[in-house]
Every structure is written in structure tokens, then in C-alpha cells.
Design a protein around this motif. Structure first.
Motif, mmCIF file in Angstrom:
data_model
loop_
_atom_site.group_PDB
_atom_site.id
_atom_site.type_symbol
_atom_site.label_atom_id
_atom_site.label_comp_id
_atom_site.label_asym_id
_atom_site.label_seq_id
_atom_site.Cartn_x
_atom_site.Cartn_y
_atom_site.Cartn_z
ATOM 1 N N SER A 19 -20.956 1.125 77.991
ATOM 2 C CA SER A 19 -21.760 -0.043 77.649
ATOM 3 C C SER A 19 -22.843 -0.388 78.653
ATOM 4 C CB SER A 19 -20.843 -1.260 77.475
ATOM 5 O OG SER A 19 -19.813 -0.969 76.568
ATOM 6 N N ALA A 20 -22.710 0.129 79.877
ATOM 7 C CA ALA A 20 -23.722 -0.122 80.906
ATOM 8 C C ALA A 20 -24.035 1.196 81.606
ATOM 9 C CB ALA A 20 -23.235 -1.167 81.915
ATOM 10 N N PRO A 21 -24.671 2.124 80.895
ATOM 11 C CA PRO A 21 -24.932 3.468 81.433
ATOM 12 C C PRO A 21 -25.660 3.399 82.777
ATOM 13 C CG PRO A 21 -25.504 3.365 79.116
ATOM 14 C CD PRO A 21 -25.226 1.959 79.541
ATOM 15 N N PHE A 68 -10.228 -9.073 75.004
ATOM 16 C CA PHE A 68 -11.607 -9.173 74.528
ATOM 17 C C PHE A 68 -12.427 -10.121 75.410
ATOM 18 C CE2 PHE A 68 -9.531 -7.977 70.395
ATOM 19 C CZ PHE A 68 -10.056 -6.692 70.378
ATOM 20 N N ARG A 69 -11.828 -11.223 75.836
ATOM 21 C CA ARG A 69 -12.551 -12.155 76.709
ATOM 22 C C ARG A 69 -12.882 -11.510 78.046
ATOM 23 N NH1 ARG A 69 -8.522 -15.675 74.675
ATOM 24 N NH2 ARG A 69 -7.401 -15.645 76.660
ATOM 25 N N GLU A 70 -11.925 -10.803 78.609
ATOM 26 C CA GLU A 70 -12.137 -10.187 79.912
ATOM 27 C C GLU A 70 -13.125 -9.026 79.827
ATOM 28 O OE1 GLU A 70 -9.749 -11.377 83.260
ATOM 29 O OE2 GLU A 70 -11.435 -12.210 82.151
ATOM 30 N N LEU A 71 -13.073 -8.273 78.759
ATOM 31 C CA LEU A 71 -14.041 -7.188 78.589
ATOM 32 C C LEU A 71 -15.458 -7.733 78.532
ATOM 33 C CD1 LEU A 71 -12.105 -4.947 76.071
ATOM 34 C CD2 LEU A 71 -13.002 -4.185 78.281
ATOM 35 N N ALA A 72 -15.659 -8.809 77.787
ATOM 36 C CA ALA A 72 -16.989 -9.408 77.709
ATOM 37 C C ALA A 72 -17.447 -9.883 79.087
ATOM 38 C CB ALA A 72 -16.977 -10.572 76.722
ATOM 39 N N THR A 108 -26.570 -6.252 76.215
ATOM 40 C CA THR A 108 -26.121 -6.875 74.983
ATOM 41 C C THR A 108 -24.629 -6.615 74.816
ATOM 42 O OG1 THR A 108 -26.627 -4.890 73.676
ATOM 43 C CG2 THR A 108 -28.356 -6.583 73.849
ATOM 44 N N ARG A 109 -24.008 -7.401 73.967
ATOM 45 C CA ARG A 109 -22.600 -7.181 73.656
ATOM 46 C C ARG A 109 -22.496 -5.885 72.853
ATOM 47 N NH1 ARG A 109 -17.765 -10.324 72.854
ATOM 48 N NH2 ARG A 109 -16.553 -9.567 71.064
ATOM 49 N N PRO A 110 -21.685 -4.931 73.302
ATOM 50 C CA PRO A 110 -21.643 -3.627 72.624
ATOM 51 C C PRO A 110 -21.016 -3.700 71.248
ATOM 52 C CG PRO A 110 -19.957 -3.742 74.319
ATOM 53 C CD PRO A 110 -20.797 -4.968 74.481
ATOM 54 N N GLY A 169 -10.241 -1.416 76.088
ATOM 55 C CA GLY A 169 -11.583 -0.852 76.148
ATOM 56 C C GLY A 169 -11.926 -0.313 74.773
ATOM 57 N N PRO A 170 -12.809 0.679 74.679
ATOM 58 C CA PRO A 170 -13.199 1.229 73.381
ATOM 59 C C PRO A 170 -12.022 1.717 72.533
ATOM 60 C CG PRO A 170 -14.725 1.943 75.069
ATOM 61 C CD PRO A 170 -13.612 1.235 75.793
ATOM 62 N N SER A 171 -10.925 2.120 73.171
ATOM 63 C CA SER A 171 -9.764 2.594 72.411
ATOM 64 C C SER A 171 -9.096 1.490 71.611
ATOM 65 C CB SER A 171 -8.738 3.229 73.360
ATOM 66 O OG SER A 171 -8.325 2.294 74.352
ATOM 67 N N LEU A 172 -9.419 0.234 71.876
ATOM 68 C CA LEU A 172 -8.803 -0.872 71.142
ATOM 69 C C LEU A 172 -9.105 -0.812 69.641
ATOM 70 C CD1 LEU A 172 -9.247 -4.000 73.445
ATOM 71 C CD2 LEU A 172 -7.099 -3.209 72.417
ATOM 72 N N SER A 173 -10.265 -0.295 69.286
ATOM 73 C CA SER A 173 -10.612 -0.250 67.863
ATOM 74 C C SER A 173 -9.740 0.754 67.112
ATOM 75 C CB SER A 173 -12.096 0.098 67.682
ATOM 76 O OG SER A 173 -12.380 1.375 68.231
#
Length: 239
Positions: free
Chosen positions: A17-19, A93-97, A107-109, A220-224
Motif C-alpha cells: 500500500s505504500a511502495p 482494520f482500525r490499526e491497519l488504517a 489513499t486507503r487501499p 493484512g491483505p490476507s484478511l480478504s
């Protein structure tokens, strides 16, 4: 922004999300597979000298995965340390943001919105099962109270036996685990790498589900993907 991550799941989230923000990560940060940054040791034993040599603007950590003395040493050296706390899915989700904003994500990914939607759309389980969830052996340790993985399983209809234990990761003798007679024994492949040949043999009369630790314990991304991946593994144990 120069960021060092001491948490594998946060490493994956920031890299995606932040390359360019990440300059260092632990030896256990395995995702994304092509991550090319300096390695600074383990989550429990990072090398402060390696971290400081990278001149980070920020170190991201977790109150459970990292030790306070290590984080205190970095703070004393003048490094800003952001410490996350994740005990359930909404908090993840709150901590990831919060982490992604601190790391300079513009931006929010999309993956974060997709993951949150996946969990919000999760139907109420039609039935509930009980589980024992070992996270280590020699000695045997299991999920106890107030854990992220426990909340993940509960939302999928799986209630682990030691959810009200006074300790978060109690040591329980193997005879007691078998005597608890859960509907299923959930064996993740991390932090201890349970496999078909190492774990199920200790529970000869109980069905065992081998599950992805990345989908059970990472935020992280694996949550989806986690609801689908974990549900499939749990169902396979009852065939």
C-alpha cells in the motif's frame, strides 16, 4: 518516509500500500515473496544496530509480537515506534488504517475495503463447533482468552475451548487437550509449523484441520481471503 517493520503481516500491508516506504523487515517477513529490503533479525530478537543503520523515520511493531525492551531501546536511540494492538477483526482494520496512514499511504487501499466488506458480509454460522487450537508443541500451548485468531474463528462459527482461560496462550498437557474432546483440533502452520506428519498423531481420536497460519493470525491483505480459506480447511476436517 523510511519504515522498518517488525511485524510480518504489517510488512505485507505496507509493501502493498505504500511502495518504497519499507527499508527493513524481519527475517520472518515472507510476503510479498519478492520483498527486497534489509533484514533486521527476528520479531522477538531484532538487531537494534541493523535497524538504526537504516535511519528509519518510523518502526512499526505489535504489542504481542515484539518485546518492549527492544522497542524501548529504539525509542531511546531517537526512533519513533508505532505499536499496534490487535485482539479482534474490527480492531485489525482500525490499526491497519492507522499504520498505513503513518507510513505515507496516500489513499486507503482497495484491498482494505475489500477485506472489511468480506467480514461484514459474513453470514451468521448455521451451527457452531468447538475446537482446541494449538500454537506450539514441546510444550503444548493453545489459544486462550482475548486473541485475534480466537475472534477470527468465532466469527466463522468455531468456539475454542480455552477462550475463557486466564492466560492468553496457556500451556495445557496433551492428555487434557484430548480429554476436552472438541469437535475439531485446529492446527495452523505458524508460529509452529504443524503438518500432516507432525500434530495430528497427538490427537488420534479427533478430527484435525490443518490451516494457514497466515490466514488465521495475520492482519493484512490476507484478511480478504481468510473466511474462504479457513472455512474450506475446517470443512475438510469433517469429511
Amino acid at each position: 518516509m523510511r519504515v522498518v517493520s517488525l511485524v510480518p503481516s504489517l510488512t505485507e500491508a505496507v509493501a502493498r500500500s505504500a511502495p518504497g516506504a519499507l527499508v527493513g523487515a524481519t527475517d520472518w517477513c515472507t510476503h510479498p515473496a519478492d520483498l527486497d529490503v534489509a533484514r533486521v533479525g527476528g520479531t522477538k530478537n531484532p538487531r537494534p544496530d541493523r535497524v538504526l543503520a537504516l535511519a528509519p523515520d518510523l518502526v512499526i511493531a505489535n504489542e504481542e509480537e515484539n518485546r518492549e525492551p527492544d522497542l524501548a531501546a529504539l525509542r531511546e536511540a531517537g526512533v519513533e515506534v508505532l505499536v499496534t494492538e490487535v485482539r479482534d477483526v474490527p480492531q485489525a482494520f482500525r490499526e491497519l488504517a492507522r499504520v498505513l496512514e503513518a507510513c505515507g499511504a496516500r489513499t486507503r487501499p482497495c484491498w482494505l475495503d475489500e477485506a472489511e466488506s468480506a467480514w461484514q458480509a459474513l453470514p451468521q454460522p448455521s451451527y457452531r463447533t468447538t475446537a482446541v487450537v494449538p500454537i506450539w508443541r514441546r510444550p503444548w500451548m493453545v489459544l486462550g482468552r482475548d486473541t485475534f485468531a480466537g475472534d477470527v474463528l468465532a466469527r466463522l462459527g468455531v468456539d475454542h475451548v480455552y477462550a475463557t482461560h486466564p492466560e492468553r496462550y496457556p500451556r495445557i498437557p496433551i492428555d487434557e487437550l484430548n480429554a476436552a474432546a472438541p469437535d475439531v483440533v485446529v492446527l495452523p502452520d505458524e508460529p509452529y509449523r504443524f503438518t500432516a506428519d507432525d500434530g495430528p498423531e497427538a490427537f488420534p481420536k479427533l478430527p484435525c484441520a490443518l490451516v494457514s497460519g497466515r490466514h488465521l493470525t495475520w492482519y493484512g491483505p490476507s484478511l480478504s481471503e481468510a473466511p474462504r480459506v479457513l472455512t474450506k480447511a475446517l470443512r475438510a476436517a469433517h469429511r
